[in-house]
Design an enzyme around this catalytic site. Structure first.
Site, PDB file in Angstrom:
ATOM      1  N   GLU A  59       0.825  -1.218   0.000  1.00  0.00           N
ATOM      2  CA  GLU A  59       0.000   0.000   0.000  1.00  0.00           C
ATOM      3  C   GLU A  59       0.859   1.268   0.000  1.00  0.00           C
ATOM      4  O   GLU A  59       0.399   2.336   0.389  1.00  0.00           O
ATOM      5  CB  GLU A  59      -0.959   0.008   1.206  1.00  0.00           C
ATOM      6  N   HIS A  61      -2.670   1.862   8.529  1.00  0.00           N
ATOM      7  CA  HIS A  61      -3.752   1.075   7.923  1.00  0.00           C
ATOM      8  C   HIS A  61      -3.962  -0.191   8.738  1.00  0.00           C
ATOM      9  O   HIS A  61      -3.005  -0.932   8.983  1.00  0.00           O
ATOM     10  CB  HIS A  61      -3.389   0.717   6.479  1.00  0.00           C
ATOM     11  N   HIS A  72      -6.918  -3.561   9.718  1.00  0.00           N
ATOM     12  CA  HIS A  72      -8.120  -4.320   9.343  1.00  0.00           C
ATOM     13  C   HIS A  72      -9.026  -4.402  10.575  1.00  0.00           C
ATOM     14  O   HIS A  72      -9.118  -5.437  11.227  1.00  0.00           O
ATOM     15  CB  HIS A  72      -7.728  -5.705   8.823  1.00  0.00           C
ATOM     16  N   GLU A 102     -17.311  10.982  23.573  1.00  0.00           N
ATOM     17  CA  GLU A 102     -15.957  11.414  23.230  1.00  0.00           C
ATOM     18  C   GLU A 102     -15.707  11.457  21.718  1.00  0.00           C
ATOM     19  O   GLU A 102     -14.792  12.140  21.266  1.00  0.00           O
ATOM     20  CB  GLU A 102     -14.927  10.452  23.837  1.00  0.00           C
ATOM     21  N   HIS A 155     -12.793  -3.770   3.894  1.00  0.00           N
ATOM     22  CA  HIS A 155     -11.347  -3.958   3.974  1.00  0.00           C
ATOM     23  C   HIS A 155     -10.738  -3.449   5.292  1.00  0.00           C
ATOM     24  O   HIS A 155     -10.050  -4.195   5.976  1.00  0.00           O
ATOM     25  CB  HIS A 155     -10.677  -3.262   2.763  1.00  0.00           C
TER      26      HIS A 155
HETATM   27  O1  2HA Z   1      -1.636  -7.057   3.318  1.00  0.00           O
HETATM   28  O2  2HA Z   1      -3.387  -4.765   4.443  1.00  0.00           O
HETATM   29  O3  2HA Z   1      -4.190  -3.771   2.167  1.00  0.00           O
HETATM   30  C1  2HA Z   1      -1.461  -5.751   3.635  1.00  0.00           C
HETATM   31  C2  2HA Z   1      -2.731  -5.036   3.471  1.00  0.00           C
HETATM   32  C3  2HA Z   1      -3.179  -4.699   2.126  1.00  0.00           C
HETATM   33 ZN    ZN Z   2      -5.300  -3.970   4.064  1.00  0.00          ZN
END
Ligand code: 2HA
Ligand code: ZN
Length: 283
Positions: A116, A140, A142, A170, A211
């Protein structure tokens, strides 16, 4: 001092591990990047490799020319970062045009920066500009409950923001600017990076439908805290919706306005819309 002993490297590793412990980084899921200060670059310069070859970023980020970033490696598992950081993360340098990067430290067993990277760098470029250089971290993850909600809520900034704000007093204090939503797109490329970075002009958090989420911040603490606050609000919303399709009571638009006054924050009126009988914005 070894690069691994530097304060910013230790904070990076600690944050990655805390994200893993939250359950947000199954297998190789998620990625993290940090833009070094000039002082930090100088402090590690004599320990850098100078023979790394240049690779295409896959996006153009002239606003980041010459910058250095600490990044997680593609295919590397967050659970291993604390165990073997030198094999899991890398320090990269951006060329003078903002088109290419090279590895200057780390990934000692081979590998490349996160898949990414285009989204991370496009977000960094926007955030460096709009915050006057204050924001340094793009994260980032998940996040389970945010992903779950992306199947049942309309993929709309206004609706996600309002529903999450209502889940804890909050929330509007922590993310008064709201959250953006990117519909499902192919990850790992320039197109999704551009869609995300356009929303980063306005928001510090952007959801990727089905995602996960991207957060931007000034410090490791505030960036992790933003991800954590939004994901916790999402968890409460999942519980509320699991118990009942409707709410018996909630925080009202006028109560949000009173909160904004009391906390001296600005809550954009576009999020304080009147709702219809289904809880959606009244047409
Ligand atoms: O595997 O999270 O979006 C890494 C990630 C791809
Ligand atoms: Zn990801």
């Amino acid at each position: 001092m070894r690069i691994l002993e530097r304060r910013f490297v230790q904070a990076f590793v600690q944050m990655a591990n805390e994200g893993y412990e939250q359950g947000w980084h199954e297998r190789n899921g998620g990625n993290l990047s940090y833009r070094l200060t000039e002082h930090e670059v100088d402090s590690v310069r004599d320990r850098l490799l100078d023979h790394g070859e240049w690779h295409e970023i896959g996006a153009s980020v002239p606003g980041l020319a010459g910058e250095f970033f600490l990044v997680t490696g593609t295919g590397k598992f967050f659970r291993n970062i604390v165990v073997d950081p030198e094999a899991s993360i890398a320090l990269i340098e951006i060329d003078e045009k903002g088109e290419k990067y090279r590895i200057r430290w780390g990934l000692v067993e081979g590998g490349l920066p996160t898949s990414e990277l285009p989204t991370h760098l496009l977000n960094h470029e926007v955030k460096k500009r709009v915050t006057g250089g204050k924001h340094r971290i793009i994260y980032h993850a998940h996040t389970t409950n945010i992903i779950a909600l992306s199947y049942v809520l309309p993929l709309d900034d206004l609706i996600f923001t309002r529903e999450l704000w209502e889940m804890a007093t909050e929330c509007p204090v922590v993310f008064p600017e709201g959250v953006g939503v990117v519909p499902w797109m192919v990850p790992g490329g320039r197109e999704i990076g551009i869609a995300t970075s356009e929303l980063m002009e306005e928001y510090n958090a952007v959801i990727w439908a089905h995602h996960g989420m991207f957060c931007s911040g000034e410090t490791f603490d505030s960036t992790f805290g933003l991800m954590h606050t939004i994901e916790k609000a999402a968890e409460i919303l999942v519980k509320v919706r699991s118990m009942s399709p409707t709410k018996l009571q909630t925080i009202t638009p006028d109560q949000f306005r009173a909160l904004a006054k009391g906390f001296n924050i600005t809550l954009p009126e576009k999020f304080l819309y009147e709702k219809d009988e289904n809880g959606m914005p009244k047409k």
